[in-house]
Design a protein around this motif. Structure first.
Motif, mmCIF file in Angstrom:
data_model
loop_
_atom_site.group_PDB
_atom_site.id
_atom_site.type_symbol
_atom_site.label_atom_id
_atom_site.label_comp_id
_atom_site.label_asym_id
_atom_site.label_seq_id
_atom_site.Cartn_x
_atom_site.Cartn_y
_atom_site.Cartn_z
ATOM 1 N N ASP A 84 0.832 -1.204 0.000
ATOM 2 C CA ASP A 84 0.000 0.000 0.000
ATOM 3 C C ASP A 84 0.866 1.253 0.000
ATOM 4 O O ASP A 84 0.573 2.237 -0.693
ATOM 5 C CB ASP A 84 -0.921 0.023 1.216
ATOM 6 N N ALA A 87 2.499 1.709 -3.431
ATOM 7 C CA ALA A 87 1.523 2.175 -4.420
ATOM 8 C C ALA A 87 1.218 3.654 -4.237
ATOM 9 O O ALA A 87 1.064 4.398 -5.221
ATOM 10 C CB ALA A 87 0.247 1.343 -4.326
ATOM 11 N N THR A 90 4.085 5.746 -5.682
ATOM 12 C CA THR A 90 4.012 5.793 -7.144
ATOM 13 C C THR A 90 2.960 6.788 -7.605
ATOM 14 O O THR A 90 3.195 7.593 -8.511
ATOM 15 C CB THR A 90 3.700 4.395 -7.711
ATOM 16 N N GLU A 91 1.814 6.764 -6.969
ATOM 17 C CA GLU A 91 0.708 7.602 -7.411
ATOM 18 C C GLU A 91 0.927 9.079 -7.084
ATOM 19 O O GLU A 91 0.613 9.954 -7.894
ATOM 20 C CB GLU A 91 -0.586 7.117 -6.761
ATOM 21 N N ALA A 97 6.861 1.961 -10.292
ATOM 22 C CA ALA A 97 6.427 0.936 -9.337
ATOM 23 C C ALA A 97 7.591 0.080 -8.850
ATOM 24 O O ALA A 97 7.659 -0.275 -7.668
ATOM 25 C CB ALA A 97 5.336 0.075 -9.965
ATOM 26 N N THR A 101 8.638 -0.007 -4.925
ATOM 27 C CA THR A 101 8.564 -1.288 -4.215
ATOM 28 C C THR A 101 9.922 -1.729 -3.691
ATOM 29 O O THR A 101 10.078 -2.072 -2.516
ATOM 30 C CB THR A 101 7.978 -2.370 -5.137
ATOM 31 N N ASN A 313 3.592 3.213 -13.698
ATOM 32 C CA ASN A 313 3.027 1.879 -13.489
ATOM 33 C C ASN A 313 3.399 0.912 -14.606
ATOM 34 O O ASN A 313 2.956 -0.238 -14.605
ATOM 35 C CB ASN A 313 1.502 1.968 -13.359
#
Length: 479
Positions: A84, A87, A90-91, A97, A101, A313
């Motif tokens: 979470d 993510a 990244t957003e 990603a 990660t 992504n």
């Protein structure tokens, strides 16, 4: 669409003291809002400071074993939310990603694991003759963290603060706040006692200034620009609190004449472009022997053009830079490099071909740069490398040190020679031949790159006061 209109204060999610003042958080890949947060005020800081101050009374006296258990619980809960957090990064800030990660979220966990390893054997007390020295937690800490490596900068402050028994207030960057909000959920789930960890969203002039100046806050740790760091120190001065800062950089990367040019230049390009060049310790100035500059240009051009830019992504190496403000600043400095006569080797102004939306910047390399050019002096904070020729190694060392910054430096070449050069560079951390990160190594800068150190056992020092108890051992005194 994410929404977080409350703050985490005294162990619960609460409404802002002065009502909700919403701010849209922009996805830099789409240029569209991806969430909303509430912006805090000095009243919210005051409430959090009082909660942290009250919590310190008991948390500051916890045992080593209790804090180890708590750190272990935080690591366990963090792992549950790892995906979470990645993510969200990244957003909200555009990290690909794979980077979010493997590195961004991974660094957060690593700092807590490192703090646990250090805490197990850390010496909080020792005797010096008849005097007993005690290292005690400094108290309430204020943390102001940036958007570029967001969870890394949160964890490298919070982990040693918890380990040493401090309480804290965090103001994450309003540009990339959602990873921090997830982190607050981690802290709550881990059972961190109420008041020990507090989070308020907001901007620097309002919430940051209130944290820096609040009389119940005993120290402030800031990571960000040198300009903002000066304001933090100025606001902190009337209360004479401790100020620890990790600020800007313009790090030299000296390629020795005996280095393998393909490895040194290619590796320097990859390191520079990582995270879209948005790293304070990025090797932004590459010094190359003048006779090898043409060969180095060809290597750099090929390496830069091999870096794919695109949807974070997807499978791109780098994503967008974080915001329109950053995009415009970087574009202006790229044009400045052209106007001042540097040779454009790769990249240049505008978005990469095929990308019409999003704050994407071409991986850009300039050569034949002189150290007085703007692109060699100012921190660009984007995927832009300046290559500077040198005639002698003395010239390279002198020019490498000729900057107001001193956060990091890099040397490429035979180990023995590289070591000698490393010892002469005025920087808080020097990397030889692309060495891997060392979580036990202190991180921080000389000159206008800040003061104090983070990471490893040096980080503990920032959160401790030293008490000398004279006459502790009367038996030794008698002898």
């Amino acid at each position: 669409m994410r929404e977080a209109l409350k703050f985490y204060i005294d162990g619960q999610w609460v409404d802002p003291a002065n009502g909700v003042k919403p701010l849209d958080v922009i996805n830099p890949a789409t240029e569209q809002p991806m969430g909303r947060i509430a912006m805090g005020s000095a009243a919210d800081v005051d409430r959090a400071a009082k909660a942290a101050h009250a919590a310190f009374e008991s948390f500051g006296r916890t045992t080593r074993a209790e804090r180890l258990d708590l750190l272990g619980a935080i690591v366990s809960e963090y792992q549950k939310r790892y995906a979470d957090i990645a993510a969200a990064i990244t957003e909200e800030m555009g990290a690909p990603a794979w980077l979010a990660t493997q590195y961004q979220a991974g660094l957060g966990a690593a700092h807590f694991q490192t703090a646990m390893a250090i805490l197990k054997d850390y010496k909080f007390e020792e005797d010096k003759g008849t005097t007993h020295l005690v290292k005690e937690p400094i108290g309430v800490c204020g943390f102001i963290t940036p958007w570029n490596w967001p969870i890394n900068q949160i964890a490298c402050k919070v982990a040693p603060a918890i380990a040493t028994g401090c309480t804290m207030i965090l103001k994450p960057s309003e540009v990339a706040p959602f990873n921090a909000l997830l982190f607050a959920e981690v802290m709550h789930a881990a059972g961190v006692p109420k008041g020990v960890f507090n989070l308020i969203n907001g901007d620097g002039p309002e919430v940051g200034a209130a944290i820096s100046s609040h009389p119940l806050i005993d120290m402030v740790s800031f990571t960000g620009s040198t300009r903002a760091g000066i304001e933090v120190a100025r606001n902190a001065a009337p209360t004479v609190k401790r100020v620890s800062q990790e600020l800007g950089g313009k790090s030299p990367n000296i390629v020795l004449d005996s280095a393998d040019l393909a490895t040194a230049v290619g590796g320097g390009i990859q390191s520079m472009m990582l995270n879209s060049g948005q790293s304070c310790n990025a090797p932004t100035r590459m010094f190359v022997p003048r006779p090898k500059m043409e060969q180095a240009k060809a290597i750099a051009k090929a390496a830069a053009e091999a870096i794919t830019v695109g949807d974070p992504n997807g499978n791109s190496v780098i994503g967008p830079v974080v915001s329109e403000v950053q995009f415009n600043k970087i574009q202006g400095l790229i044009q400045k490099g052209i106007d001042e006569g540097a040779t454009l080797v790769a990249g240049g102004p505008g978005r990469p071909e095929g990308l019409d939306k999003g704050y994407y910047v071409k991986p850009t390399v300039f050569a034949d740069v002189t150290n007085d050019m703007t692109i060699a002096r100012e921190e660009i904070f984007g995927p832009v490398l300046a290559m500077l020729p040198y005639d002698t190694l003395e010239d390279a060392i002198r020019a490498g040190n000729d900057t107001v910054y001193g956060l990091a430096a890099y040397v490429q070449g035979p180990e023995d020679e590289a070591r000698q050069v490393a010892l002469r560079l005025r920087a808080g951390q020097v990397n030889i031949n692309g060495a891997a990160p060392d979580f036990m190594a202190p991180f921080g800068g000389y000159k206008q790159s800040g003061n104090g150190r983070e990471w490893g056992d040096h980080a503990f020092t920032e959160f401790l006061e030293v008490k000398a108890v004279l006459g502790w051992s009367q038996a030794q005194a008698a002898e």
